[in-house]
Write an enzyme that holds these catalytic residues in place. Structure first.
Site, short mmCIF file in Angstrom:
data_model
loop_
_atom_site.label_atom_id
_atom_site.label_comp_id
_atom_site.label_asym_id
_atom_site.label_seq_id
_atom_site.Cartn_x
_atom_site.Cartn_y
_atom_site.Cartn_z
N LEU A 115 29.33 56.21 37.72
CA LEU A 115 29.51 56.83 39.04
C LEU A 115 30.91 57.41 39.18
O LEU A 115 31.07 58.58 39.51
CB LEU A 115 29.24 55.79 40.14
CG LEU A 115 29.50 56.24 41.59
CD1 LEU A 115 28.59 57.39 41.97
CD2 LEU A 115 29.31 55.06 42.56
N PRO A 144 37.23 61.16 37.27
CA PRO A 144 38.67 61.30 37.45
C PRO A 144 39.08 61.71 38.86
O PRO A 144 40.14 61.32 39.34
CB PRO A 144 39.04 62.41 36.43
CG PRO A 144 38.00 62.27 35.37
CD PRO A 144 36.75 61.87 36.07
N THR A 173 32.69 50.45 32.71
CA THR A 173 32.57 49.15 32.03
C THR A 173 31.49 49.21 30.96
O THR A 173 30.42 49.78 31.16
CB THR A 173 32.23 48.05 33.05
OG1 THR A 173 33.26 47.99 34.04
CG2 THR A 173 32.11 46.69 32.38
N ARG A 216 28.10 44.45 44.37
CA ARG A 216 29.19 43.94 45.20
C ARG A 216 29.06 42.44 45.44
O ARG A 216 30.06 41.71 45.42
CB ARG A 216 29.24 44.73 46.51
CG ARG A 216 29.82 46.11 46.30
CD ARG A 216 29.58 47.06 47.44
NE ARG A 216 30.19 48.35 47.12
CZ ARG A 216 29.95 49.48 47.78
NH1 ARG A 216 29.10 49.48 48.79
NH2 ARG A 216 30.55 50.61 47.41
N ARG A 262 51.77 16.95 36.84
CA ARG A 262 53.19 17.33 36.97
C ARG A 262 53.91 16.39 37.94
O ARG A 262 53.44 16.17 39.05
CB ARG A 262 53.28 18.77 37.46
CG ARG A 262 54.70 19.25 37.75
CD ARG A 262 55.45 19.59 36.48
NE ARG A 262 56.67 20.32 36.79
CZ ARG A 262 57.85 19.75 37.00
NH1 ARG A 262 57.98 18.43 36.94
NH2 ARG A 262 58.91 20.49 37.27
N GLN A 274 52.93 17.07 50.67
CA GLN A 274 52.02 17.63 51.67
C GLN A 274 51.89 19.16 51.60
O GLN A 274 50.82 19.70 51.87
CB GLN A 274 52.45 17.20 53.07
CG GLN A 274 52.20 15.71 53.34
CD GLN A 274 52.55 15.30 54.74
OE1 GLN A 274 53.39 15.92 55.39
NE2 GLN A 274 51.93 14.24 55.22
N GLY A 292 57.51 27.28 37.97
CA GLY A 292 58.01 28.12 36.88
C GLY A 292 57.00 28.29 35.76
O GLY A 292 56.91 29.36 35.15
N GLU A 305 33.82 48.19 42.21
CA GLU A 305 32.62 48.13 43.06
C GLU A 305 32.96 48.41 44.52
O GLU A 305 32.32 47.89 45.43
CB GLU A 305 31.90 46.78 42.94
CG GLU A 305 31.59 46.34 41.54
CD GLU A 305 30.57 47.21 40.85
OE1 GLU A 305 30.12 48.21 41.44
OE2 GLU A 305 30.23 46.91 39.70
N GLY A 306 33.96 49.24 44.74
CA GLY A 306 34.39 49.57 46.09
C GLY A 306 35.66 48.83 46.44
O GLY A 306 35.67 47.60 46.50
#
Length: 384
Positions: free
Chosen positions: A121, A124, A154, A242, A267, A278, A339, A362-363
Site C-alpha cells: 500500500l 514514496p 514487510t 491494526r 539488582r 516505592q 545505566g 499500520e497507521g
C-alpha cells in the site's frame, strides 16, 4: 477453532516461545535472519494460516483467537510475528473478504502452508492518502500492466506473492473507487525488490521497496474480479492488521515488564533489591495497569469484529492505545534498569528500539487520531 483445542494450542505455543524462540533471539540479532529450522517449525505449527478456514488448510481461528495468539506470539522477538502476520492478518483476510472462489482456492492453501506474502500500500509519496497513490494498473488486451514503487514493504525481500494496491482510474473517485488490489507473484517479469532497509530495531524483520516496471498480469489478477474495490479490501484487512499490531505491542510490553520485574528483584542498591523502592514499584504498577487496559481494549474490539460490527474506529483506538502504551512501558523498563538499560548487552535497550515502530506502521498514531475523529464527527452530523 474449538475453544478447548485453542487453549491446548495456546499452551503449546507458550512453551514453544520460551523453549525455542527466545533462545534463538541471539542468533537472529547476529545474523538478521530467522533460522530456517525455526521457519519450518512455524509452518508445521500452522502459524501462517491461523485464520484461514479449515477447508483451505488453515486453523480456522476467529478474530478473538487470532488476536490472543498474536499477543502470546509477540512475547518473543518481533520478527517471528512479523513474518507470519502479513499472511494472516492482512493478505489472507483480504482474500477471505474479497477474493473470488477461484482466488481463494488457489492462494489460501498456499499462504496457510507458509508461502510468504507482502502487502503493498505505502509508496514514496503516499501512505494513507490514496488520492496521492502513483502506482497504476492499465488495461492491456485481456490483462493489466502495473507500474510504480511501493515502499517499506514487510517481507518484500523473500515474499512469494504481494497484494498490490494500484489506481485503475486517473481521477480520485468517491470511497477510493480509483484503487484496486492485484495479486502479484513476486517472480513476475518486471518486478525488482530493493535492498533490505537498515532499521532502528526489529532485527530479523525485513522491509524493502518493490519496483514494478511494465509488470504484465492476467485479467484474473484483480482481487475479487472487479475494479474499484481494492482500497475497501485493504482497509478491512487493516482493521485486523491494526489489532494485530496492538496485540504485538501488548505482548512485547509484557515481555519487557517481566524483564524489568526480574531485574528489579536481582539488582541491589543500599543493601536491598531495588524492587523494594516505592518509585520503582510505581513504574511496575503503572505498566501493569496499562498492559491490562490494552488487553481489554483488544479483547473487546476483536469480540465485536467476530460479531460482525464495523470496528474501524475501535481497532484504530486499540492500536493507538496499545502502541503508545508499549512506548511508555519500555521507557520505564530502561529507567528501572538504570545505566544498564542504555547498554546493548542488556535486553532493555533492544526492547526500547524494537517498540518504537509500533506507533508508526499500520497507521501512525496521528493518522488514526484523525480517522477516529472524522468518524466521530460524521456520526454526530448524521444524528443532528
Amino acid at each position: 477453532m474449538d475453544n478447548d483445542i485453542f487453549e491446548q494450542f495456546t499452551e503449546q505455543l507458550r512453551r514453544y516461545i520460551r523453549e525455542r524462540l527466545i533462545p534463538a533471539e541471539k542468533e537472529v540479532l547476529e545474523t538478521e535472519m530467522i533460522p530456517e529450522a525455526i521457519m519450518a517449525e512455524m509452518r508445521d505449527l500452522g502459524l501462517f494460516g491461523l485464520t484461514v478456514p479449515e477447508e483451505y488448510g488453515g486453523a480456522g481461528m476467529n478474530i478473538q483467537q487470532y488476536i490472543r495468539t498474536m499477543r502470546e506470539f509477540s512475547y518473543a522477538a518481533p520478527c517471528f510475528r512479523s513474518v507470519t502476520s502479513i499472511n494472516v492478518g492482512m493478505v489472507c483476510s483480504a482474500f477471505k473478504n474479497g477474493g473470488t472462489d477461484a482466488q481463494k482456492a488457489e492462494w489460501l492453501p498456499r499462504l496457510a502452508a507458509g508461502e510468504i506474502a507482502s502487502f503493498g500500500l505505502t509508496e514514496p509519496g503516499s501512505g494513507s492518502d490514496s488520492a496521492a497513490m502513483q502506482t497504476t494498473a492499465v488495461k492491456s488486451g485481456n490483462g493489466w500492466v502495473l507500474n510504480g514503487t511501493k515502499r517499506y514493504i514487510t517481507n518484500a525481500p523473500f515474499a512469494n506473492v504481494a497484494l498490490i494496491m494500484a489506481r485503475t482510474s486517473k481521477e480520485a473517485l468517491p470511497k477510493n473507487a480509483h484503487v484496486s488490489a492485484f495479486i502479484v507473484p513476486m517472480d513476475t517479469a518486471g518486478i525488482t525488490v530493493g535492498k533490505s532497509d537498515k532499521k532502528m530495531g526489529q532485527s530479523g524483520s525485513h522491509i524493502a521497496d518493490i519496483i514494478m516496471e511494465d509488470v504484465k498480469l492476467p485479467a484474473d489478477a484483480i482481487l475479487g474480479g472487479e475494479e474499484g474495490k481494492g482500497f475497501a479490501f485493504a482497509m478491512k484487512s487493516l482493521d485486523n492488521g491494526r489489532m494485530s499490531v496492538g496485540a504485538a505491542a501488548t505482548g512485547y510490553a509484557r515481555r519487557a515488564l517481566d524483564s524489568a520485574l526480574r531485574y528489579a528483584n536481582e539488582r541491589k542498591a543500599f543493601g536491598e533489591p531495588i524492587a523494594n523502592f516505592q518509585l520503582i514499584q510505581q513504574m511496575l504498577a503503572d505498566s501493569e495497569i496499562e498492559i491490562y487496559a490494552a488487553e481489554c481494549m483488544l479483547d473487546d474490539a476483536a469480540r465485536r469484529a467476530d460479531a460482525g460490527e464495523n470496528v474501524l474506529r475501535k481497532a484504530a483506538a486499540a492500536k493507538v492505545f496499545a502502541s503508545e502504551m508499549c512506548g511508555r512501558v519500555v521507557d520505564r523498563v530502561v529507567q528501572i534498569y538504570g545505566g544498564a538499560g542504555y547498554l546493548a548487552e542488556y535486553d532493555a535497550e533492544r526492547f526500547y528500539r524494537d517498540a518504537r515502530i509500533y506507533r508508526i506502521y499500520e497507521g501512525t498514531t496521528q493518522i488514526l487520531q484523525l480517522q477516529i475523529a472524522k468518524h466521530m464527527l460524521r456520526e454526530w452530523a448524521a444524528q443532528a
